[in-house]
Design a protein around this motif. Structure first.
Motif, short mmCIF file in Angstrom:
data_model
loop_
_atom_site.label_atom_id
_atom_site.label_comp_id
_atom_site.label_asym_id
_atom_site.label_seq_id
_atom_site.Cartn_x
_atom_site.Cartn_y
_atom_site.Cartn_z
N ILE A 271 31.23 39.62 34.54
CA ILE A 271 32.59 39.16 35.53
C ILE A 271 33.64 39.13 34.31
O ILE A 271 34.67 39.68 34.92
CB ILE A 271 32.07 38.25 36.30
N LYS A 272 33.54 38.27 33.33
CA LYS A 272 34.68 38.07 32.49
C LYS A 272 34.97 39.19 31.89
O LYS A 272 36.25 39.49 31.72
CB LYS A 272 34.09 36.99 31.35
N PHE A 273 34.14 40.35 31.30
CA PHE A 273 34.66 41.24 30.77
C PHE A 273 35.36 42.10 31.54
O PHE A 273 36.40 42.83 31.38
CB PHE A 273 33.26 42.11 30.22
N PHE A 274 34.75 42.47 33.00
CA PHE A 274 35.20 43.56 33.99
C PHE A 274 36.49 42.93 34.48
O PHE A 274 37.47 43.79 34.68
CB PHE A 274 34.12 43.72 35.06
N THR A 275 36.68 41.53 34.47
CA THR A 275 38.08 41.07 35.00
C THR A 275 39.20 41.27 33.75
O THR A 275 40.40 41.92 34.10
CB THR A 275 37.77 39.54 35.12
N ASN A 276 38.92 41.28 32.72
CA ASN A 276 39.71 41.28 31.46
C ASN A 276 39.98 42.87 31.41
O ASN A 276 41.09 43.29 31.16
CB ASN A 276 39.34 40.98 30.12
N GLU B 84 43.72 45.05 31.81
CA GLU B 84 44.29 46.02 30.78
C GLU B 84 44.35 47.57 31.67
O GLU B 84 45.50 48.04 31.15
CB GLU B 84 43.47 46.23 29.77
N VAL B 85 43.71 47.90 32.44
CA VAL B 85 43.62 49.22 32.84
C VAL B 85 44.18 49.40 34.17
O VAL B 85 44.60 50.45 34.52
CB VAL B 85 42.04 49.77 32.82
N GLY B 86 44.03 48.26 35.19
CA GLY B 86 44.51 48.58 36.37
C GLY B 86 43.66 48.38 37.70
O GLY B 86 44.02 48.94 38.66
#
Length: 150
Positions: free
Chosen positions: A119-124, A128-130
């Motif tokens: 969740i932390k990775f996908f949120t960050n 970045e990507v949108g």
């Protein structure tokens, strides 16, 4: 060693067609600490899968990995360390990923730990990507085998 020198050495050692191309070169994660730790897990044979957001591929106009693709895994500093070959690609809603699936990533001892970290990775990554992380977000779950390392 440059990526191209590394790739050519792999092709020679494995007796592959010199025209064979790799899908991508990359490091795992968004921080030096985790990029190098996840590489270590691949090199010792513990990490055999990775998870990405389908939305990342769509928003960056990137091709999805396919079975049989070769990729070069680097450390944080872009030094090539191994070649992996994709053996399976599944698209699974985040909320439907089980521990039997995610344990192939070799990073966590339980599903809750995997969920929190991702969740932390996908949120960050989404910032970045949108895209915005949701429980329904389609995850590209890619299994691989390490076929070469230095």
């Amino acid at each position: 060693m440059s990526l191209e020198t590394f790739w050519k050495a792999f092709l020679v050692e494995k007796s592959l067609d010199p025209q064979t191309k790799y899908y991508e070169s990359f490091h795992f994660e968004l921080t030096q600490k985790w990029a190098n730790e996840l590489l270590r897990l691949v090199l010792i044979g513990q990490k055999k899968a990775t998870a990405s957001s389908l939305w990342y591929y769509q928003l960056t106009d990137s091709r999805l990995p396919e079975v049989g693709d070769y990729s070069i895994v680097t450390d944080w500093d872009n030094n090539p360390r191994c070649v992996i070959m994709t053996t399976s690609v599944q698209i699974i809603p985040f909320k439907d990923i089980t521990y039997d699936i995610c344990k192939l990533e070799g990073e966590d001892d339980n599903l809750e730990s995997w969920r929190q970290g991702h969740i932390k990775f996908f949120t960050n990554d989404g910032q970045e990507v949108g895209y915005e992380f949701t429980e329904d977000m389609p995850v590209v779950f890619e299994e691989f085998t390490m076929v070469y390392k230095i």
